[in-house]
Design an enzyme around this catalytic site. Sequence first.
Site, PDB file in Angstrom:
ATOM      1  N   HIS A   1     -12.323  -8.064  30.522  1.00  0.00           N
ATOM      2  CA  HIS A   1     -13.419  -7.142  30.846  1.00  0.00           C
ATOM      3  C   HIS A   1     -14.773  -7.835  30.839  1.00  0.00           C
ATOM      4  CE1 HIS A   1     -10.679  -3.648  29.380  1.00  0.00           C
ATOM      5  NE2 HIS A   1     -10.318  -4.143  30.536  1.00  0.00           N
TER       6      HIS A   1
ATOM      7  N   TYR B   1     -27.305  -2.751  26.584  1.00  0.00           N
ATOM      8  CA  TYR B   1     -26.587  -4.008  26.439  1.00  0.00           C
ATOM      9  C   TYR B   1     -27.364  -4.987  25.556  1.00  0.00           C
ATOM     10  CZ  TYR B   1     -22.682  -2.936  29.427  1.00  0.00           C
ATOM     11  OH  TYR B   1     -21.530  -2.365  29.931  1.00  0.00           O
TER      12      TYR B   1
HETATM   13  P1  OAD Z   1     -10.705   1.412  21.592  1.00  0.00           P
HETATM   14  O1  OAD Z   1     -11.979   1.787  20.921  1.00  0.00           O
HETATM   15  O2  OAD Z   1     -10.136   2.294  22.672  1.00  0.00           O
HETATM   16  O3  OAD Z   1      -9.537   1.252  20.512  1.00  0.00           O
HETATM   17  C1  OAD Z   1      -9.764   0.478  19.370  1.00  0.00           C
HETATM   18  C2  OAD Z   1      -8.435   0.427  18.631  1.00  0.00           C
HETATM   19  O4  OAD Z   1      -8.621  -0.394  17.482  1.00  0.00           O
HETATM   20  C3  OAD Z   1      -7.975   1.796  18.128  1.00  0.00           C
HETATM   21  O5  OAD Z   1      -6.607   1.960  18.451  1.00  0.00           O
HETATM   22  C4  OAD Z   1      -8.163   1.707  16.610  1.00  0.00           C
HETATM   23  O6  OAD Z   1      -7.157   2.421  15.918  1.00  0.00           O
HETATM   24  C5  OAD Z   1      -7.985   0.230  16.398  1.00  0.00           C
HETATM   25  N1  OAD Z   1      -8.640  -0.280  15.180  1.00  0.00           N
HETATM   26  C6  OAD Z   1      -9.722   0.194  14.534  1.00  0.00           C
HETATM   27  N2  OAD Z   1     -10.002  -0.596  13.469  1.00  0.00           N
HETATM   28  C7  OAD Z   1      -9.080  -1.599  13.472  1.00  0.00           C
HETATM   29  C8  OAD Z   1      -8.840  -2.721  12.642  1.00  0.00           C
HETATM   30  N3  OAD Z   1      -9.624  -2.979  11.571  1.00  0.00           N
HETATM   31  N4  OAD Z   1      -7.794  -3.524  12.936  1.00  0.00           N
HETATM   32  C9  OAD Z   1      -6.999  -3.266  14.015  1.00  0.00           C
HETATM   33  N5  OAD Z   1      -7.174  -2.219  14.848  1.00  0.00           N
HETATM   34  C10 OAD Z   1      -8.209  -1.394  14.568  1.00  0.00           C
HETATM   35  O7  OAD Z   1     -10.926  -0.043  22.136  1.00  0.00           O
HETATM   36  P2  OAD Z   1     -10.003  -0.819  23.153  1.00  0.00           P
HETATM   37  O8  OAD Z   1      -8.583  -0.447  23.039  1.00  0.00           O
HETATM   38  O9  OAD Z   1     -10.321  -2.265  23.032  1.00  0.00           O
HETATM   39  O10 OAD Z   1     -13.191  -1.337  28.698  1.00  0.00           O
HETATM   40  O11 OAD Z   1     -10.564  -0.296  24.555  1.00  0.00           O
HETATM   41  C11 OAD Z   1     -10.156  -0.982  25.714  1.00  0.00           C
HETATM   42  C12 OAD Z   1     -11.233  -0.836  26.730  1.00  0.00           C
HETATM   43  O12 OAD Z   1     -11.614   0.544  26.864  1.00  0.00           O
HETATM   44  C13 OAD Z   1     -12.529  -1.517  26.393  1.00  0.00           C
HETATM   45  O13 OAD Z   1     -12.466  -2.889  26.657  1.00  0.00           O
HETATM   46  C14 OAD Z   1     -13.458  -0.846  27.383  1.00  0.00           C
HETATM   47  C15 OAD Z   1     -12.957   0.575  27.304  1.00  0.00           C
HETATM   48  O14 OAD Z   1     -12.923   1.182  28.572  1.00  0.00           O
HETATM   49  C16 OAD Z   1     -14.305  -1.585  29.488  1.00  0.00           C
HETATM   50  O15 OAD Z   1     -15.418  -1.492  29.063  1.00  0.00           O
HETATM   51  C17 OAD Z   1     -13.981  -1.950  30.899  1.00  0.00           C
END
Ligand code: OAD
Length: 257
Positions: free
Chosen positions: A125, A69
């Site tokens: 989160h 972290y």
């Molecule tokens: P992810 O890493 O699962 O997904 C990221 C998303 O962003 C993907 O769908 C990519 O296609 C998209 N992406 C990448 N570059 C981008 C850009 N320039 N503009 C727009 N979109 C883009 O991350 P999250 O969906 O945020 O939870 O994951 C949700 C949660 O999963 C996190 O908060 C974490 C994890 O479990 C905890 O830690 C509790």
Amino acid sequence: MVDPLIEQAARALSSAQTILVLTGAGVSAESGVPTFREAQTGLWARYQPEKLASPEGWAADPGLVWRWYMARFGGLETVRPNPGHYALAALEAAISEDGREFVLFTQNVDHFHEVAGSRRVRHLHGNLASYRCSGCDRSYPLRPEDRGAEQPPSCPSCGCLIRPDVVWFGEMLPPGVVEEAWTASRRCDVMLVVGTSGQVYPAAQFPHVARDAGATVIDVNPDPTPISRIAQIYLQGASGVMVPRVVAAMGIETEGS
Ligand code: OAD
């Protein structure tokens, strides 16, 4: 010539009385922050985030989790918000100025939305900028010497270990924020979803709730996801490009970039 989908999104947001924005790691990707599911790099490559960001990982090796972290938190200090963050802040300012309702829920633990000027930000989160005692829950202001420490500091009150105030896998989300998100998802006229893979609940459910309640769902993501498939408007592209274009099409000036 403005892309018709951008126009459609701009019209929906311009006529909405209540707007909910839901963001994920993709909104910070263009600031150089790897998304949650992107492969970890460097010395952390051999560790799985799901293992490190968990009570089990913490119990097994609090020092390793702490150092991970501190590396992530340190990394955040070297990067800045990107045009997508600034455009969302400009959107909020314009909507609020009209006396309309706006709230932004993020799954991200960085504080870029706040740095870019967003005000009504809710962290589903947690937030890597705050720390608390794993025993008595007392909040703990991080000291400079904690940053390079091999082990987490101990609570001055009870002696238990200090942890990041973020939600770990298997842990409950902050109940108040989740309740507010469910209610806002049912009430909003438009939900703008930006940069989430829609894989983690309950956040992944909110766009479905909004859609079922009659809202227009706009999804911004370079890659299709379960959310883009139910969105009435899917803007395929990077948030740092698409969100500023939508906000510009609404006639809203964006500061900062
Ligand atoms: P992810 O890493 O699962 O997904 C990221 C998303 O962003 C993907 O769908 C990519 O296609 C998209 N992406 C990448 N570059 C981008 C850009 N320039 N503009 C727009 N979109 C883009 O991350 P999250 O969906 O945020 O939870 O994951 C949700 C949660 O999963 C996190 O908060 C974490 C994890 O479990 C905890 O830690 C509790």
